[in-house]
Design a protein around this motif. Sequence first.
Motif, PDB file in Angstrom:
ATOM      1  N   ALA A  18       0.834  -1.209   0.000  1.00  0.00           N
ATOM      2  CA  ALA A  18       0.000   0.000   0.000  1.00  0.00           C
ATOM      3  C   ALA A  18       0.865   1.253   0.000  1.00  0.00           C
ATOM      4  O   ALA A  18       0.565   2.229  -0.705  1.00  0.00           O
ATOM      5  CB  ALA A  18      -0.927  -0.011   1.209  1.00  0.00           C
ATOM      6  N   TRP A  19       1.926   1.258   0.784  1.00  0.00           N
ATOM      7  CA  TRP A  19       2.814   2.418   0.837  1.00  0.00           C
ATOM      8  C   TRP A  19       3.478   2.649  -0.510  1.00  0.00           C
ATOM      9  O   TRP A  19       3.587   3.784  -0.985  1.00  0.00           O
ATOM     10  CB  TRP A  19       3.862   2.213   1.930  1.00  0.00           C
ATOM     11  CG  TRP A  19       4.845   3.342   2.050  1.00  0.00           C
ATOM     12  CD1 TRP A  19       4.572   4.648   2.353  1.00  0.00           C
ATOM     13  CD2 TRP A  19       6.256   3.263   1.858  1.00  0.00           C
ATOM     14  NE1 TRP A  19       5.739   5.389   2.370  1.00  0.00           N
ATOM     15  CE2 TRP A  19       6.781   4.566   2.076  1.00  0.00           C
ATOM     16  CE3 TRP A  19       7.133   2.220   1.558  1.00  0.00           C
ATOM     17  CZ2 TRP A  19       8.151   4.837   1.977  1.00  0.00           C
ATOM     18  CZ3 TRP A  19       8.496   2.498   1.461  1.00  0.00           C
ATOM     19  CH2 TRP A  19       8.987   3.801   1.663  1.00  0.00           C
ATOM     20  N   LEU A  20       3.885   1.566  -1.164  1.00  0.00           N
ATOM     21  CA  LEU A  20       4.494   1.685  -2.485  1.00  0.00           C
ATOM     22  C   LEU A  20       3.452   2.037  -3.542  1.00  0.00           C
ATOM     23  O   LEU A  20       3.779   2.623  -4.575  1.00  0.00           O
ATOM     24  CB  LEU A  20       5.194   0.381  -2.866  1.00  0.00           C
ATOM     25  CG  LEU A  20       6.449   0.030  -2.051  1.00  0.00           C
ATOM     26  CD1 LEU A  20       6.905  -1.384  -2.380  1.00  0.00           C
ATOM     27  CD2 LEU A  20       7.569   1.031  -2.329  1.00  0.00           C
ATOM     28  N   GLY A  21       2.195   1.639  -3.290  1.00  0.00           N
ATOM     29  CA  GLY A  21       1.125   1.916  -4.241  1.00  0.00           C
ATOM     30  C   GLY A  21       1.087   0.971  -5.410  1.00  0.00           C
ATOM     31  O   GLY A  21       0.453   1.244  -6.435  1.00  0.00           O
ATOM     32  N   ILE A  22       1.726  -0.172  -5.283  1.00  0.00           N
ATOM     33  CA  ILE A  22       1.844  -1.081  -6.413  1.00  0.00           C
ATOM     34  C   ILE A  22       0.551  -1.855  -6.623  1.00  0.00           C
ATOM     35  O   ILE A  22      -0.118  -2.247  -5.666  1.00  0.00           O
ATOM     36  CB  ILE A  22       3.031  -2.042  -6.220  1.00  0.00           C
ATOM     37  CG1 ILE A  22       3.305  -2.822  -7.499  1.00  0.00           C
ATOM     38  CG2 ILE A  22       2.798  -2.987  -5.072  1.00  0.00           C
ATOM     39  CD1 ILE A  22       4.603  -3.583  -7.471  1.00  0.00           C
ATOM     40  N   GLY A  23       0.188  -2.076  -7.882  1.00  0.00           N
ATOM     41  CA  GLY A  23      -1.036  -2.790  -8.210  1.00  0.00           C
ATOM     42  C   GLY A  23      -0.816  -4.097  -8.935  1.00  0.00           C
ATOM     43  O   GLY A  23      -1.770  -4.766  -9.306  1.00  0.00           O
ATOM     44  N   SER A  24       0.440  -4.512  -9.166  1.00  0.00           N
ATOM     45  CA  SER A  24       0.711  -5.743  -9.908  1.00  0.00           C
ATOM     46  C   SER A  24       1.766  -6.587  -9.205  1.00  0.00           C
ATOM     47  O   SER A  24       2.685  -7.105  -9.834  1.00  0.00           O
ATOM     48  CB  SER A  24       1.170  -5.430 -11.337  1.00  0.00           C
ATOM     49  OG  SER A  24       0.140  -4.839 -12.077  1.00  0.00           O
ATOM     50  N   SER A  25       1.651  -6.716  -7.889  1.00  0.00           N
ATOM     51  CA  SER A  25       2.618  -7.520  -7.145  1.00  0.00           C
ATOM     52  C   SER A  25       2.248  -8.995  -7.145  1.00  0.00           C
ATOM     53  O   SER A  25       2.901  -9.801  -6.507  1.00  0.00           O
ATOM     54  CB  SER A  25       2.715  -7.020  -5.698  1.00  0.00           C
ATOM     55  OG  SER A  25       1.461  -7.124  -5.046  1.00  0.00           O
ATOM     56  N   GLY A  52     -10.103  -5.588  -4.611  1.00  0.00           N
ATOM     57  CA  GLY A  52      -8.697  -5.438  -4.270  1.00  0.00           C
ATOM     58  C   GLY A  52      -7.971  -4.772  -5.422  1.00  0.00           C
ATOM     59  O   GLY A  52      -6.954  -5.274  -5.904  1.00  0.00           O
ATOM     60  N   CYS A  53      -8.458  -3.637  -5.850  1.00  0.00           N
ATOM     61  CA  CYS A  53      -8.002  -3.000  -7.092  1.00  0.00           C
ATOM     62  C   CYS A  53      -6.622  -2.380  -6.996  1.00  0.00           C
ATOM     63  O   CYS A  53      -6.029  -2.030  -8.016  1.00  0.00           O
ATOM     64  CB  CYS A  53      -9.008  -1.946  -7.539  1.00  0.00           C
ATOM     65  SG  CYS A  53      -9.182  -0.558  -6.373  1.00  0.00           S
ATOM     66  N   GLY A  54      -6.095  -2.204  -5.779  1.00  0.00           N
ATOM     67  CA  GLY A  54      -4.795  -1.581  -5.644  1.00  0.00           C
ATOM     68  C   GLY A  54      -4.781  -0.175  -6.223  1.00  0.00           C
ATOM     69  O   GLY A  54      -5.708   0.613  -6.021  1.00  0.00           O
ATOM     70  N   VAL A 115     -19.231  -9.477 -13.839  1.00  0.00           N
ATOM     71  CA  VAL A 115     -17.936 -10.129 -13.662  1.00  0.00           C
ATOM     72  C   VAL A 115     -17.269  -9.566 -12.417  1.00  0.00           C
ATOM     73  O   VAL A 115     -17.345  -8.352 -12.162  1.00  0.00           O
ATOM     74  CB  VAL A 115     -17.006  -9.897 -14.873  1.00  0.00           C
ATOM     75  CG1 VAL A 115     -15.688 -10.657 -14.704  1.00  0.00           C
ATOM     76  CG2 VAL A 115     -17.683 -10.301 -16.179  1.00  0.00           C
ATOM     77  N   VAL A 116     -16.626 -10.429 -11.640  1.00  0.00           N
ATOM     78  CA  VAL A 116     -15.745  -9.981 -10.564  1.00  0.00           C
ATOM     79  C   VAL A 116     -14.339 -10.472 -10.884  1.00  0.00           C
ATOM     80  O   VAL A 116     -14.136 -11.657 -11.146  1.00  0.00           O
ATOM     81  CB  VAL A 116     -16.168 -10.524  -9.189  1.00  0.00           C
ATOM     82  CG1 VAL A 116     -15.135 -10.121  -8.135  1.00  0.00           C
ATOM     83  CG2 VAL A 116     -17.539 -10.012  -8.790  1.00  0.00           C
ATOM     84  N   ILE A 117     -13.385  -9.548 -10.896  1.00  0.00           N
ATOM     85  CA  ILE A 117     -11.987  -9.921 -11.056  1.00  0.00           C
ATOM     86  C   ILE A 117     -11.251  -9.609  -9.758  1.00  0.00           C
ATOM     87  O   ILE A 117     -11.621  -8.692  -9.021  1.00  0.00           O
ATOM     88  CB  ILE A 117     -11.329  -9.193 -12.239  1.00  0.00           C
ATOM     89  CG1 ILE A 117     -11.418  -7.669 -12.073  1.00  0.00           C
ATOM     90  CG2 ILE A 117     -11.955  -9.627 -13.561  1.00  0.00           C
ATOM     91  CD1 ILE A 117     -10.648  -6.897 -13.146  1.00  0.00           C
ATOM     92  N   ALA A 118     -10.232 -10.402  -9.470  1.00  0.00           N
ATOM     93  CA  ALA A 118      -9.401 -10.185  -8.287  1.00  0.00           C
ATOM     94  C   ALA A 118      -8.012 -10.718  -8.592  1.00  0.00           C
ATOM     95  O   ALA A 118      -7.842 -11.586  -9.449  1.00  0.00           O
ATOM     96  CB  ALA A 118      -9.995 -10.884  -7.067  1.00  0.00           C
TER      97      ALA A 118
END
Length: 282
Positions: A18-25, A52-54, A115-118
Amino acid sequence: MIGENKRVEEMNYFELIAWLGIGSSHPGGFPATKQNLDAVQIKPEEYVLDAGCGSGLTACHLAKTVGCKIMGIDINSQMIEKARQRAEKEGVSHLVEFKVADVYELPFADNQFDVVIAESIAVFLDKVKVYRELYRVLKPEGRVADLEMAILKEMPAAVRHQMEECFGSGTNPLPFQEWLEALAQAGFQDVDIKNPQPLRDNGNIVLNELKKDWVLVKDLMSKINRQPGLVRRLQKNAGFMKRNRSYFGFGLVYGRKPTPPPLKLGFKDRLWQVLFRRKPRQ
Protein backbone atom coordinates in the motif's frame (compact mmCIF):
# COMPACT_ATOMS: atom_id res chain seq x y z
CA MET A 1 -0.07 7.73 6.55
CA ILE A 2 1.72 4.38 6.29
CA GLY A 3 5.44 4.78 5.85
CA GLU A 4 5.71 8.34 7.13
CA ASN A 5 6.35 7.23 10.71
CA LYS A 6 6.91 3.49 10.28
CA ARG A 7 10.04 1.77 9.03
CA VAL A 8 9.65 -0.70 6.16
CA GLU A 9 11.13 -3.41 8.37
CA GLU A 10 8.09 -2.99 10.66
CA MET A 11 5.45 -3.03 7.90
CA ASN A 12 3.49 -6.15 7.07
CA TYR A 13 3.24 -7.07 3.39
CA PHE A 14 -0.10 -5.31 2.88
CA GLU A 15 1.25 -2.12 4.43
CA LEU A 16 4.38 -2.29 2.30
CA ILE A 17 2.47 -2.74 -0.95
CA ALA A 18 0.00 0.00 0.00
CA TRP A 19 2.81 2.42 0.84
CA LEU A 20 4.49 1.68 -2.49
CA GLY A 21 1.13 1.92 -4.24
CA ILE A 22 1.84 -1.08 -6.41
CA GLY A 23 -1.04 -2.79 -8.21
CA SER A 24 0.71 -5.74 -9.91
CA SER A 25 2.62 -7.52 -7.15
CA HIS A 26 0.75 -10.75 -7.91
CA PRO A 27 2.42 -13.76 -9.56
CA GLY A 28 3.15 -13.15 -13.22
CA GLY A 29 2.82 -9.37 -12.86
CA PHE A 30 0.92 -7.32 -15.41
CA PRO A 31 1.59 -9.75 -18.31
CA ALA A 32 -0.44 -12.36 -16.38
CA THR A 33 -3.18 -9.77 -15.88
CA LYS A 34 -3.49 -9.19 -19.63
CA GLN A 35 -3.38 -12.91 -20.37
CA ASN A 36 -6.20 -13.56 -17.91
CA LEU A 37 -8.37 -10.70 -19.13
CA ASP A 38 -8.14 -12.22 -22.61
CA ALA A 39 -9.35 -15.54 -21.18
CA VAL A 40 -12.34 -13.97 -19.38
CA GLN A 41 -13.52 -12.10 -22.52
CA ILE A 42 -15.29 -9.22 -20.80
CA LYS A 43 -17.79 -7.39 -23.02
CA PRO A 44 -18.25 -3.58 -23.26
CA GLU A 45 -21.79 -3.77 -21.87
CA GLU A 46 -20.77 -5.71 -18.74
CA TYR A 47 -20.34 -4.18 -15.29
CA VAL A 48 -17.15 -5.34 -13.57
CA LEU A 49 -16.07 -5.34 -9.92
CA ASP A 50 -12.30 -5.22 -9.36
CA ALA A 51 -11.96 -6.57 -5.82
CA GLY A 52 -8.70 -5.44 -4.27
CA CYS A 53 -8.00 -3.00 -7.09
CA GLY A 54 -4.79 -1.58 -5.64
CA SER A 55 -3.62 1.48 -7.55
CA GLY A 56 -6.13 0.85 -10.36
CA LEU A 57 -3.75 -0.49 -13.01
CA THR A 58 -5.97 -3.40 -14.06
CA ALA A 59 -9.22 -1.42 -13.88
CA CYS A 60 -7.89 1.44 -16.02
CA HIS A 61 -6.39 -0.96 -18.55
CA LEU A 62 -9.73 -2.74 -18.82
CA ALA A 63 -11.59 0.55 -19.26
CA LYS A 64 -9.23 1.64 -22.05
CA THR A 65 -9.17 -1.66 -23.93
CA VAL A 66 -12.76 -2.90 -23.49
CA GLY A 67 -14.73 0.23 -22.65
CA CYS A 68 -16.82 -1.38 -19.93
CA LYS A 69 -17.78 0.19 -16.60
CA ILE A 70 -15.76 -0.88 -13.57
CA MET A 71 -16.10 -0.47 -9.82
CA GLY A 72 -12.77 -0.86 -8.02
CA ILE A 73 -12.59 -1.44 -4.28
CA ASP A 74 -9.66 -1.68 -1.90
CA ILE A 75 -9.45 -1.62 1.86
CA ASN A 76 -6.57 0.87 1.80
CA SER A 77 -7.43 4.52 1.24
CA GLN A 78 -3.94 5.31 -0.13
CA MET A 79 -4.47 2.78 -2.91
CA ILE A 80 -7.87 4.27 -3.75
CA GLU A 81 -6.43 7.78 -3.97
CA LYS A 82 -3.70 6.58 -6.36
CA ALA A 83 -6.31 4.71 -8.41
CA ARG A 84 -8.45 7.83 -8.75
CA GLN A 85 -5.41 9.85 -9.85
CA ARG A 86 -4.57 7.19 -12.43
CA ALA A 87 -8.11 7.12 -13.84
CA GLU A 88 -8.13 10.91 -14.14
CA LYS A 89 -4.76 11.10 -15.89
CA GLU A 90 -5.56 8.20 -18.24
CA GLY A 91 -8.92 9.69 -19.21
CA VAL A 92 -11.18 6.88 -17.97
CA SER A 93 -12.86 8.51 -14.96
CA HIS A 94 -16.19 8.31 -16.79
CA LEU A 95 -15.90 4.49 -16.82
CA VAL A 96 -14.13 3.69 -13.56
CA GLU A 97 -15.16 4.42 -9.98
CA PHE A 98 -13.10 3.60 -6.91
CA LYS A 99 -14.10 3.36 -3.27
CA VAL A 100 -12.72 2.08 0.03
CA ALA A 101 -14.42 -1.19 0.98
CA ASP A 102 -13.80 -4.51 2.71
CA VAL A 103 -14.06 -7.57 0.47
CA TYR A 104 -15.67 -9.45 3.38
CA GLU A 105 -18.55 -6.93 3.52
CA LEU A 106 -19.03 -5.32 0.12
CA PRO A 107 -21.25 -2.20 0.13
CA PHE A 108 -23.34 -3.41 -2.81
CA ALA A 109 -26.75 -5.02 -3.16
CA ASP A 110 -27.14 -8.59 -4.37
CA ASN A 111 -26.83 -9.36 -8.09
CA GLN A 112 -25.03 -6.16 -9.17
CA PHE A 113 -22.09 -7.25 -11.33
CA ASP A 114 -21.57 -9.32 -14.46
CA VAL A 115 -17.94 -10.13 -13.66
CA VAL A 116 -15.74 -9.98 -10.56
CA ILE A 117 -11.99 -9.92 -11.06
CA ALA A 118 -9.40 -10.18 -8.29
CA GLU A 119 -5.65 -10.60 -8.11
CA SER A 120 -3.87 -12.25 -5.21
CA ILE A 121 -6.12 -11.21 -2.33
CA ALA A 122 -7.79 -14.48 -1.28
CA VAL A 123 -4.35 -16.03 -0.65
CA PHE A 124 -4.15 -13.81 2.46
CA LEU A 125 -7.80 -14.23 3.54
CA ASP A 126 -10.56 -16.71 4.35
CA LYS A 127 -11.13 -18.07 0.85
CA VAL A 128 -14.70 -19.37 1.20
CA LYS A 129 -15.83 -16.24 3.05
CA VAL A 130 -14.42 -14.03 0.26
CA TYR A 131 -15.94 -16.14 -2.50
CA ARG A 132 -19.37 -16.20 -0.86
CA GLU A 133 -19.40 -12.42 -0.77
CA LEU A 134 -18.32 -12.22 -4.41
CA TYR A 135 -21.05 -14.73 -5.24
CA ARG A 136 -23.63 -12.54 -3.52
CA VAL A 137 -22.90 -9.43 -5.58
CA LEU A 138 -22.70 -11.26 -8.90
CA LYS A 139 -25.72 -11.51 -11.16
CA PRO A 140 -26.96 -14.99 -12.06
CA GLU A 141 -24.64 -16.36 -14.77
CA GLY A 142 -21.99 -13.86 -13.62
CA ARG A 143 -18.35 -14.96 -13.57
CA VAL A 144 -15.58 -14.74 -11.01
CA ALA A 145 -11.96 -14.67 -12.17
CA ASP A 146 -9.33 -14.60 -9.43
CA LEU A 147 -5.58 -14.79 -10.15
CA GLU A 148 -3.98 -16.64 -7.24
CA MET A 149 -0.77 -18.39 -6.23
CA ALA A 150 -0.94 -22.16 -5.83
CA ILE A 151 1.13 -24.87 -4.16
CA LEU A 152 2.50 -27.40 -6.65
CA LYS A 153 3.96 -29.87 -4.12
CA GLU A 154 4.08 -30.41 -0.39
CA MET A 155 5.84 -27.54 1.34
CA PRO A 156 8.19 -28.25 4.27
CA ALA A 157 7.33 -26.55 7.54
CA ALA A 158 10.55 -24.50 7.42
CA VAL A 159 9.70 -23.11 3.96
CA ARG A 160 6.16 -22.26 5.04
CA HIS A 161 7.54 -20.44 8.07
CA GLN A 162 9.89 -18.40 5.87
CA MET A 163 6.98 -17.60 3.54
CA GLU A 164 4.94 -16.27 6.45
CA GLU A 165 7.90 -14.19 7.64
CA CYS A 166 8.10 -12.56 4.20
CA PHE A 167 4.41 -12.14 3.40
CA GLY A 168 2.54 -12.39 6.71
CA SER A 169 1.16 -15.10 8.99
CA GLY A 170 -2.13 -15.33 7.08
CA THR A 171 -0.47 -16.21 3.77
CA ASN A 172 -1.93 -19.54 2.64
CA PRO A 173 -1.69 -20.54 -1.03
CA LEU A 174 -3.57 -23.76 -1.84
CA PRO A 175 -3.11 -26.57 -4.35
CA PHE A 176 -5.13 -25.90 -7.51
CA GLN A 177 -7.73 -28.52 -6.56
CA GLU A 178 -8.34 -26.90 -3.18
CA TRP A 179 -8.81 -23.50 -4.82
CA LEU A 180 -11.53 -25.07 -6.96
CA GLU A 181 -13.12 -26.68 -3.90
CA ALA A 182 -13.25 -23.32 -2.10
CA LEU A 183 -14.99 -21.76 -5.09
CA ALA A 184 -17.47 -24.65 -5.35
CA GLN A 185 -18.16 -24.48 -1.62
CA ALA A 186 -19.20 -20.85 -2.08
CA GLY A 187 -21.78 -21.96 -4.65
CA PHE A 188 -19.99 -21.46 -7.98
CA GLN A 189 -20.35 -23.93 -10.83
CA ASP A 190 -18.18 -24.79 -13.85
CA VAL A 191 -15.13 -24.10 -11.70
CA ASP A 192 -11.84 -24.22 -13.54
CA ILE A 193 -8.21 -23.09 -13.43
CA LYS A 194 -7.35 -21.05 -16.51
CA ASN A 195 -3.77 -20.40 -17.57
CA PRO A 196 -2.12 -22.57 -14.88
CA GLN A 197 1.66 -22.24 -14.91
CA PRO A 198 4.68 -22.63 -12.66
CA LEU A 199 6.25 -19.62 -11.04
CA ARG A 200 9.20 -18.38 -13.09
CA ASP A 201 12.25 -16.49 -11.95
CA ASN A 202 11.44 -12.97 -13.04
CA GLY A 203 13.77 -11.34 -10.54
CA ASN A 204 12.31 -8.87 -8.07
CA ILE A 205 8.76 -8.66 -9.43
CA VAL A 206 7.66 -5.89 -7.05
CA LEU A 207 10.59 -3.65 -7.98
CA ASN A 208 10.21 -4.52 -11.67
CA GLU A 209 6.52 -3.61 -11.67
CA LEU A 210 7.20 -0.39 -9.78
CA LYS A 211 9.72 0.72 -12.38
CA LYS A 212 7.27 0.08 -15.24
CA ASP A 213 4.34 1.97 -13.70
CA TRP A 214 4.46 5.71 -14.45
CA VAL A 215 2.17 6.49 -11.51
CA LEU A 216 4.67 5.02 -9.07
CA VAL A 217 8.13 5.43 -10.54
CA LYS A 218 8.25 9.18 -9.96
CA ASP A 219 8.34 8.82 -6.16
CA LEU A 220 10.16 5.48 -5.93
CA MET A 221 13.60 7.06 -5.53
CA SER A 222 12.40 9.47 -2.85
CA LYS A 223 10.97 6.54 -0.91
CA ILE A 224 14.26 4.65 -1.23
CA ASN A 225 16.09 7.74 0.04
CA ARG A 226 13.71 8.13 3.00
CA GLN A 227 13.67 4.42 3.76
CA PRO A 228 17.11 2.88 3.08
CA GLY A 229 15.80 -0.52 4.19
CA LEU A 230 13.28 -0.66 1.34
CA VAL A 231 15.54 -2.33 -1.21
CA ARG A 232 16.72 -4.90 1.36
CA ARG A 233 13.11 -5.70 2.27
CA LEU A 234 12.15 -6.21 -1.37
CA GLN A 235 15.26 -8.30 -1.97
CA LYS A 236 14.39 -10.52 0.99
CA ASN A 237 10.95 -11.32 -0.43
CA ALA A 238 12.35 -11.80 -3.94
CA GLY A 239 15.13 -14.02 -2.61
CA PHE A 240 12.65 -16.30 -0.87
CA MET A 241 10.62 -16.74 -4.07
CA LYS A 242 13.74 -17.35 -6.16
CA ARG A 243 15.04 -20.05 -3.79
CA ASN A 244 11.67 -21.77 -3.44
CA ARG A 245 9.86 -21.13 -6.72
CA SER A 246 9.62 -24.87 -7.47
CA TYR A 247 6.88 -25.08 -4.80
CA PHE A 248 4.71 -22.41 -6.40
CA GLY A 249 2.56 -21.88 -9.44
CA PHE A 250 -0.34 -19.61 -10.26
CA GLY A 251 -3.48 -19.54 -12.31
CA LEU A 252 -6.89 -17.96 -12.76
CA VAL A 253 -9.48 -19.45 -10.39
CA TYR A 254 -12.67 -19.23 -12.44
CA GLY A 255 -16.34 -20.02 -11.83
CA ARG A 256 -19.93 -19.14 -12.76
CA LYS A 257 -22.85 -18.19 -10.53
CA PRO A 258 -25.77 -20.37 -11.66
CA THR A 259 -29.27 -19.12 -12.35
CA PRO A 260 -31.49 -20.21 -9.44
CA PRO A 261 -34.15 -22.80 -10.31
CA PRO A 262 -37.73 -21.52 -10.64
CA LEU A 263 -39.77 -21.53 -7.48
CA LYS A 264 -42.10 -24.48 -7.12
CA LEU A 265 -45.75 -23.45 -6.97
CA GLY A 266 -47.93 -24.51 -4.10
CA PHE A 267 -51.28 -26.23 -4.66
CA LYS A 268 -53.28 -22.99 -4.32
CA ASP A 269 -51.10 -21.16 -6.85
CA ARG A 270 -51.33 -24.02 -9.35
CA LEU A 271 -55.10 -24.12 -8.93
CA TRP A 272 -55.25 -20.33 -9.39
CA GLN A 273 -53.32 -20.66 -12.69
CA VAL A 274 -55.55 -23.44 -13.99
CA LEU A 275 -58.84 -21.72 -13.10
CA PHE A 276 -57.98 -18.19 -14.13
CA ARG A 277 -55.06 -18.71 -16.57
CA ARG A 278 -53.12 -16.04 -14.72
CA LYS A 279 -49.75 -15.78 -13.09
CA PRO A 280 -49.68 -16.78 -9.42
CA ARG A 281 -50.30 -14.03 -6.93
CA GLN A 282 -47.17 -12.18 -5.80
